[in-house]
Design a protein around this motif. Sequence first.
Motif, PDB file in Angstrom:
ATOM      1  N   SER A 174       0.821  -1.210   0.000  1.00 27.57           N
ATOM      2  CA  SER A 174       0.000   0.000   0.000  1.00 27.57           C
ATOM      3  C   SER A 174       0.856   1.261   0.000  1.00 27.57           C
ATOM      4  O   SER A 174       0.331   2.367   0.033  1.00 27.57           O
ATOM      5  N   ASN A 175       2.186   1.096  -0.027  1.00 23.35           N
ATOM      6  CA  ASN A 175       3.092   2.234   0.071  1.00 23.35           C
ATOM      7  C   ASN A 175       4.022   2.286  -1.137  1.00 23.35           C
ATOM      8  O   ASN A 175       5.216   2.534  -1.005  1.00 23.35           O
ATOM      9  N   LEU A 176       3.474   2.046  -2.322  1.00 25.54           N
ATOM     10  CA  LEU A 176       4.300   1.947  -3.520  1.00 25.54           C
ATOM     11  C   LEU A 176       4.960   3.270  -3.888  1.00 25.54           C
ATOM     12  O   LEU A 176       6.041   3.279  -4.482  1.00 25.54           O
ATOM     13  N   CYS A 177       4.322   4.393  -3.581  1.00 28.31           N
ATOM     14  CA  CYS A 177       4.890   5.693  -3.957  1.00 28.31           C
ATOM     15  C   CYS A 177       6.068   6.101  -3.062  1.00 28.31           C
ATOM     16  O   CYS A 177       6.878   6.938  -3.446  1.00 28.31           O
ATOM     17  N   GLN A 178       6.143   5.540  -1.857  1.00 29.65           N
ATOM     18  CA  GLN A 178       7.250   5.813  -0.932  1.00 29.65           C
ATOM     19  C   GLN A 178       7.456   7.317  -0.720  1.00 29.65           C
ATOM     20  O   GLN A 178       8.577   7.824  -0.742  1.00 29.65           O
ATOM     21  N   PHE A 179       6.357   8.038  -0.487  1.00 26.33           N
ATOM     22  CA  PHE A 179       6.469   9.481  -0.261  1.00 26.33           C
ATOM     23  C   PHE A 179       7.287   9.763   1.000  1.00 26.33           C
ATOM     24  O   PHE A 179       7.113   9.120   2.040  1.00 26.33           O
ATOM     25  N   CYS A 180       8.164  10.730   0.895  1.00 26.98           N
ATOM     26  CA  CYS A 180       9.024  11.128   2.015  1.00 26.98           C
ATOM     27  C   CYS A 180       9.256  12.627   1.921  1.00 26.98           C
ATOM     28  O   CYS A 180       9.241  13.203   0.818  1.00 26.98           O
ATOM     29  N   GLN A 181       9.461  13.271   3.059  1.00 22.72           N
ATOM     30  CA  GLN A 181       9.818  14.691   3.087  1.00 22.72           C
ATOM     31  C   GLN A 181      10.980  14.894   4.045  1.00 22.72           C
ATOM     32  O   GLN A 181      11.011  14.308   5.133  1.00 22.72           O
ATOM     33  N   VAL A 182      11.919  15.729   3.636  1.00 25.83           N
ATOM     34  CA  VAL A 182      13.021  16.152   4.500  1.00 25.83           C
ATOM     35  C   VAL A 182      12.830  17.635   4.759  1.00 25.83           C
ATOM     36  O   VAL A 182      12.721  18.430   3.817  1.00 25.83           O
ATOM     37  N   LEU A 183      12.762  18.020   6.031  1.00 27.93           N
ATOM     38  CA  LEU A 183      12.507  19.405   6.407  1.00 27.93           C
ATOM     39  C   LEU A 183      13.749  19.999   7.046  1.00 27.93           C
ATOM     40  O   LEU A 183      14.332  19.403   7.964  1.00 27.93           O
ATOM     41  N   ILE A 184      14.162  21.155   6.554  1.00 28.23           N
ATOM     42  CA  ILE A 184      15.213  21.939   7.189  1.00 28.23           C
ATOM     43  C   ILE A 184      14.498  23.083   7.907  1.00 28.23           C
ATOM     44  O   ILE A 184      13.909  23.961   7.271  1.00 28.23           O
ATOM     45  N   GLN A 185      14.528  23.044   9.230  1.00 29.02           N
ATOM     46  CA  GLN A 185      13.749  23.984  10.028  1.00 29.02           C
ATOM     47  C   GLN A 185      14.609  25.186  10.413  1.00 29.02           C
ATOM     48  O   GLN A 185      15.757  25.037  10.829  1.00 29.02           O
ATOM     49  N   CYS A 186      14.056  26.370  10.237  1.00 21.32           N
ATOM     50  CA  CYS A 186      14.775  27.620  10.469  1.00 21.32           C
ATOM     51  C   CYS A 186      13.990  28.476  11.463  1.00 21.32           C
ATOM     52  O   CYS A 186      12.842  28.180  11.788  1.00 21.32           O
ATOM     53  N   VAL A 187      14.620  29.538  11.914  1.00 22.44           N
ATOM     54  CA  VAL A 187      13.927  30.500  12.757  1.00 22.44           C
ATOM     55  C   VAL A 187      12.924  31.247  11.884  1.00 22.44           C
ATOM     56  O   VAL A 187      13.312  31.993  10.987  1.00 22.44           O
ATOM     57  N   GLN A 229      13.995  17.515  10.150  1.00 19.48           N
ATOM     58  CA  GLN A 229      12.906  16.581  10.400  1.00 19.48           C
ATOM     59  C   GLN A 229      12.726  15.716   9.155  1.00 19.48           C
ATOM     60  O   GLN A 229      12.887  16.203   8.027  1.00 19.48           O
ATOM     61  N   TYR A 230      12.407  14.441   9.360  1.00 16.44           N
ATOM     62  CA  TYR A 230      12.159  13.511   8.262  1.00 16.44           C
ATOM     63  C   TYR A 230      10.770  12.914   8.452  1.00 16.44           C
ATOM     64  O   TYR A 230      10.423  12.488   9.560  1.00 16.44           O
ATOM     65  N   ARG A 231      10.007  12.860   7.370  1.00 14.72           N
ATOM     66  CA  ARG A 231       8.659  12.290   7.416  1.00 14.72           C
ATOM     67  C   ARG A 231       8.587  11.120   6.438  1.00 14.72           C
ATOM     68  O   ARG A 231       8.749  11.295   5.227  1.00 14.72           O
ATOM     69  N   PHE A 232       8.336   9.942   6.969  1.00 13.41           N
ATOM     70  CA  PHE A 232       8.221   8.730   6.167  1.00 13.41           C
ATOM     71  C   PHE A 232       6.850   8.101   6.359  1.00 13.41           C
ATOM     72  O   PHE A 232       6.181   8.327   7.380  1.00 13.41           O
ATOM     73  N   GLN A 233       6.467   7.281   5.401  1.00 15.29           N
ATOM     74  CA  GLN A 233       5.331   6.387   5.556  1.00 15.29           C
ATOM     75  C   GLN A 233       5.901   4.998   5.824  1.00 15.29           C
ATOM     76  O   GLN A 233       6.378   4.326   4.922  1.00 15.29           O
ATOM     77  N   GLY A 234       5.899   4.581   7.084  1.00 17.83           N
ATOM     78  CA  GLY A 234       6.416   3.267   7.429  1.00 17.83           C
ATOM     79  C   GLY A 234       7.879   3.299   7.849  1.00 17.83           C
ATOM     80  O   GLY A 234       8.492   4.363   7.995  1.00 17.83           O
ATOM     81  N   ALA A 235       8.454   2.108   8.054  1.00 18.37           N
ATOM     82  CA  ALA A 235       9.814   1.940   8.571  1.00 18.37           C
ATOM     83  C   ALA A 235      10.828   2.653   7.678  1.00 18.37           C
ATOM     84  O   ALA A 235      10.674   2.716   6.456  1.00 18.37           O
ATOM     85  N   ALA A 236      11.888   3.197   8.311  1.00 16.56           N
ATOM     86  CA  ALA A 236      12.853   3.989   7.549  1.00 16.56           C
ATOM     87  C   ALA A 236      14.169   4.092   8.307  1.00 16.56           C
ATOM     88  O   ALA A 236      14.257   3.778   9.502  1.00 16.56           O
ATOM     89  N   GLU A 237      15.186   4.571   7.587  1.00 12.48           N
ATOM     90  CA  GLU A 237      16.523   4.689   8.148  1.00 12.48           C
ATOM     91  C   GLU A 237      17.203   5.946   7.607  1.00 12.48           C
ATOM     92  O   GLU A 237      17.057   6.291   6.433  1.00 12.48           O
ATOM     93  N   ILE A 238      17.961   6.626   8.477  1.00 10.29           N
ATOM     94  CA  ILE A 238      18.725   7.816   8.104  1.00 10.29           C
ATOM     95  C   ILE A 238      20.193   7.534   8.364  1.00 10.29           C
ATOM     96  O   ILE A 238      20.563   7.050   9.447  1.00 10.29           O
ATOM     97  N   GLY A 239      21.028   7.848   7.373  1.00  7.75           N
ATOM     98  CA  GLY A 239      22.468   7.675   7.528  1.00  7.75           C
ATOM     99  C   GLY A 239      23.133   8.946   8.026  1.00  7.75           C
ATOM    100  O   GLY A 239      22.488   9.834   8.597  1.00  7.75           O
ATOM    101  N   LYS A 240      24.431   9.061   7.771  1.00 11.03           N
ATOM    102  CA  LYS A 240      25.202  10.201   8.258  1.00 11.03           C
ATOM    103  C   LYS A 240      24.623  11.497   7.711  1.00 11.03           C
ATOM    104  O   LYS A 240      24.328  11.617   6.525  1.00 11.03           O
TER     105      LYS A 240
END
Length: 408
Positions: free
Chosen positions: A291-304, A384-395
């Motif tokens: 049900s997660n074929l699109c693998q949508f993900c967002q990476v957020l760089i948060q600022c003041v 911040q990282y937003r995933f649908q389901g299990a995920a991993e972030i490297g260095k």
Amino acid sequence: MSRIESQLNWGSAASWSSFDFDRLSQQIFEATHVQLSTTTLKRVWGRIKSNHTPTTVTLNTLAQFAGYDSWRTFSHRETDIGNEAPDIHPPKPAVSRSYRHWLTAALAVSTLTIVSLLFLHNTRKPYDPTLFRFAANKVLTRGLPNSVVFSYDAVAAGDDSVFIAQTWDVRRKTQVPANGKYHSALYHYPGYFRSKLIIGNQVVKTHDIQIATDGWLGLIENENQPFYFQKQELLTDSSVRISTDLLRQHHLSDSPQPPKVRFFNQNNFGPIYTHNFQFETSLKSLDLNGSNLCQFCQVLIQCVDDIIIIPLCSPACVGGIELIGLGNYTQAAKDDLSGFGTDMNTVTRLNVVGSGEKVSFFVNGKLAKTITAKNPSARIVGVQYRFQGAAEIGKTWFVGEKGPVIIR
């Protein structure tokens, strides 16, 4: 519901996809800071059968997103409209010419009086901000959940309304007594927030609050409050990871819809600004659910007082993404965002380079998009990282004016 559909201008909800409900969930959270799950929204719109009525939290949140203070305010307004007397025009009695002249003059005087009063009300002399006091203190230095105690002095407001908005979104302001001293608020998510003391419609004081994390924080978004993972559950020798096994261990089902997995690192990274920075991270989806074929993900760089939201997804699904940042908003329906398409089941490398007013995005070494900042340069305070389901972030690291900062 029709009000929100009109507000979004996405067409009838009957034709919305799961991704549209995901986007709505995200927009509601960004506007109200209350998380309504995609499943909850689908139930409200009748896309999923349910025998349960929406909770008060759900109704209030939807009403606030539609521009009302609460569900009660919305429902009373709609009831008042529905109960208006029908527009019936009885025969008009004959009126003498002298009476008509008198009536016209009286109406003119009344109208002039009302306009004058409105003018005087709207041109009221602005409040002197020095007459007010506003401060905020976190209960914890870092960590979630966290509470903030606002202290204020608004006696100078007299009989005017006094509000405290705990985030940038003034629609979520809370009315407080003018002669009060304290107001407390609970924060479930990290972030950098500009709280405000508002008198009537005038912001007289602001106070910045950073709800910081103790290094990496992993959580699952829920409607009422998040589920937080222990730090030791997330960290490996070379990555930050929420695996399918970890989700199941905590009875967080990945079926039929994968859970909303979030990673945060909110901290003081030093003098890193959007006009002169480099950012690099690697990430991977571990969810192979059909049900997660699109693998949508967002990476957020948060600022003041600003943010950059970078989309990633399967190449086949780039038609449903949007890029947001530094005063820019562009969506695939009107722009070429195909460079953000990638196989999220393999390690994806994302680089962002800010130089002057230009910010460029690279996916696996290839330029995906360059934008021109419309907002002033802002200090970077989190990712911040937003995933649908299990995920991993490297260095992951930033490079700013004083060199590299590795995000640990």
